[in-house]
Design a protein around this motif. Structure first.
Motif, PDB file in Angstrom:
ATOM      1  N   LYS A 107     -10.782  -4.744 -33.038  1.00  0.00           N
ATOM      2  CA  LYS A 107      -9.601  -5.409 -32.475  1.00  0.00           C
ATOM      3  C   LYS A 107      -9.288  -4.923 -31.068  1.00  0.00           C
ATOM      4  O   LYS A 107      -8.396  -5.447 -30.417  1.00  0.00           O
ATOM      5  N   GLN A 108     -10.016  -3.940 -30.599  1.00  0.00           N
ATOM      6  CA  GLN A 108      -9.784  -3.379 -29.276  1.00  0.00           C
ATOM      7  C   GLN A 108     -11.099  -3.325 -28.503  1.00  0.00           C
ATOM      8  O   GLN A 108     -12.118  -2.900 -29.036  1.00  0.00           O
ATOM      9  N   GLU A 109     -11.058  -3.751 -27.248  1.00  0.00           N
ATOM     10  CA  GLU A 109     -12.236  -3.664 -26.395  1.00  0.00           C
ATOM     11  C   GLU A 109     -12.120  -2.418 -25.526  1.00  0.00           C
ATOM     12  O   GLU A 109     -11.071  -2.161 -24.941  1.00  0.00           O
ATOM     13  N   VAL A 110     -13.206  -1.671 -25.438  1.00  0.00           N
ATOM     14  CA  VAL A 110     -13.247  -0.454 -24.630  1.00  0.00           C
ATOM     15  C   VAL A 110     -14.238  -0.675 -23.494  1.00  0.00           C
ATOM     16  O   VAL A 110     -15.377  -1.079 -23.729  1.00  0.00           O
ATOM     17  N   PHE A 111     -13.784  -0.417 -22.272  1.00  0.00           N
ATOM     18  CA  PHE A 111     -14.592  -0.640 -21.078  1.00  0.00           C
ATOM     19  C   PHE A 111     -14.671   0.635 -20.246  1.00  0.00           C
ATOM     20  O   PHE A 111     -13.849   1.533 -20.383  1.00  0.00           O
ATOM     21  N   VAL A 112     -15.625   0.626 -19.323  1.00  0.00           N
ATOM     22  CA  VAL A 112     -15.735   1.640 -18.280  1.00  0.00           C
ATOM     23  C   VAL A 112     -15.545   0.906 -16.952  1.00  0.00           C
ATOM     24  O   VAL A 112     -16.145  -0.150 -16.731  1.00  0.00           O
ATOM     25  N   LEU A 113     -14.701   1.449 -16.079  1.00  0.00           N
ATOM     26  CA  LEU A 113     -14.480   0.833 -14.771  1.00  0.00           C
ATOM     27  C   LEU A 113     -15.708   1.056 -13.892  1.00  0.00           C
ATOM     28  O   LEU A 113     -16.061   2.188 -13.587  1.00  0.00           O
ATOM     29  N   GLU A 114     -16.329  -0.013 -13.507  1.00  0.00           N
ATOM     30  CA  GLU A 114     -17.524   0.027 -12.656  1.00  0.00           C
ATOM     31  C   GLU A 114     -17.190   0.691 -11.317  1.00  0.00           C
ATOM     32  O   GLU A 114     -16.244   0.293 -10.649  1.00  0.00           O
ATOM     33  N   GLY A 115     -17.951   1.710 -10.955  1.00  0.00           N
ATOM     34  CA  GLY A 115     -17.747   2.365  -9.660  1.00  0.00           C
ATOM     35  C   GLY A 115     -16.617   3.367  -9.630  1.00  0.00           C
ATOM     36  O   GLY A 115     -16.396   4.017  -8.617  1.00  0.00           O
ATOM     37  N   GLY A 116     -15.856   3.479 -10.718  1.00  0.00           N
ATOM     38  CA  GLY A 116     -14.782   4.458 -10.817  1.00  0.00           C
ATOM     39  C   GLY A 116     -13.708   4.323  -9.752  1.00  0.00           C
ATOM     40  O   GLY A 116     -13.570   3.287  -9.102  1.00  0.00           O
ATOM     41  N   PHE A 117     -12.950   5.416  -9.584  1.00  0.00           N
ATOM     42  CA  PHE A 117     -11.849   5.377  -8.630  1.00  0.00           C
ATOM     43  C   PHE A 117     -12.347   5.306  -7.195  1.00  0.00           C
ATOM     44  O   PHE A 117     -11.668   4.764  -6.330  1.00  0.00           O
ATOM     45  N   VAL A 118     -13.543   5.809  -6.924  1.00  0.00           N
ATOM     46  CA  VAL A 118     -14.075   5.753  -5.559  1.00  0.00           C
ATOM     47  C   VAL A 118     -14.174   4.298  -5.097  1.00  0.00           C
ATOM     48  O   VAL A 118     -13.665   3.944  -4.026  1.00  0.00           O
ATOM     49  N   GLN A 119     -14.793   3.440  -5.895  1.00  0.00           N
ATOM     50  CA  GLN A 119     -14.882   2.028  -5.500  1.00  0.00           C
ATOM     51  C   GLN A 119     -13.521   1.341  -5.572  1.00  0.00           C
ATOM     52  O   GLN A 119     -13.217   0.474  -4.761  1.00  0.00           O
ATOM     53  N   TRP A 120     -12.703   1.716  -6.549  1.00  0.00           N
ATOM     54  CA  TRP A 120     -11.354   1.144  -6.671  1.00  0.00           C
ATOM     55  C   TRP A 120     -10.575   1.363  -5.378  1.00  0.00           C
ATOM     56  O   TRP A 120     -10.021   0.433  -4.804  1.00  0.00           O
ATOM     57  N   GLN A 121     -10.517   2.622  -4.923  1.00  0.00           N
ATOM     58  CA  GLN A 121      -9.689   2.932  -3.755  1.00  0.00           C
ATOM     59  C   GLN A 121     -10.219   2.299  -2.476  1.00  0.00           C
ATOM     60  O   GLN A 121      -9.454   2.033  -1.561  1.00  0.00           O
ATOM     61  N   GLU A 122     -11.536   2.034  -2.409  1.00  0.00           N
ATOM     62  CA  GLU A 122     -12.087   1.383  -1.220  1.00  0.00           C
ATOM     63  C   GLU A 122     -11.436   0.022  -0.991  1.00  0.00           C
ATOM     64  O   GLU A 122     -11.194  -0.380   0.137  1.00  0.00           O
ATOM     65  N   LYS A 123     -11.149  -0.668  -2.074  1.00  0.00           N
ATOM     66  CA  LYS A 123     -10.574  -2.014  -1.955  1.00  0.00           C
ATOM     67  C   LYS A 123      -9.070  -2.036  -2.204  1.00  0.00           C
ATOM     68  O   LYS A 123      -8.350  -2.793  -1.557  1.00  0.00           O
TER      69      LYS A 123
END
Length: 142
Positions: A107-123
């Protein structure tokens, strides 16, 4: 036991996560973001994320399973989402299945954020709707 492994964990792009965060008036009711960075947590974090350093994850797994049990989507990340993030997501998913059973776990989907916080903060680092406590100078070397 689950056949899930690090390679089969689904990934979520930063754009998909940002869309989820911005699309609903109360994204935290269905979505949880778990940041497992350790001392590299300084310099910003994704809005509404929960910080659980990877070094304390094993001790906090029972609490995490309990507090996130009603979430539809759980996204784990570290700095790059290459080791700590995927490892934490896998440990969480396997323990959740062990504790709640396979039917409840689905009932729950578990994901990993692609590129982590490094790629997140770039954008999205400077976007205050998506990132809190951002310190750009810290991330310039990445």
């Amino acid at each position: 036991m689950s056949s899930m492994n690090i390679a089969t964990l689904p990934r979520m792009s930063r754009d998909a996560l940002s869309a989820l965060l911005l699309s609903t008036s109360s994204p935290s009711s269905k979505l949880a973001i778990v940041d497992v960075r350790d001392s590299d947590h300084i310099g910003g974090h994704i809005c509404s994320s929960t910080w659980i350093p990877s070094s304390s994850l094993d001790v906090r797994l029972p609490e995490l399973i309990r507090t996130l049990q009603d979430k539809e989507t759980v996204v784990f990340h570290c700095a790059l989402s290459q080791q700590r993030g995927p490892s934490a997501a896998l440990r969480y998913a396997r323990e959740r299945e062990r504790v709640l059973g396979a039917d409840e776990s689905r009932k729950q989907e578990v994901f990993v954020l692609e590129g982590g916080f490094v790629q997140w903060q770039e954008k999205y680092g400077k976007d205050e709707r998506l990132t809190e406590a951002y310190v750009e100078d810290i991330w310039q070397e990445y």
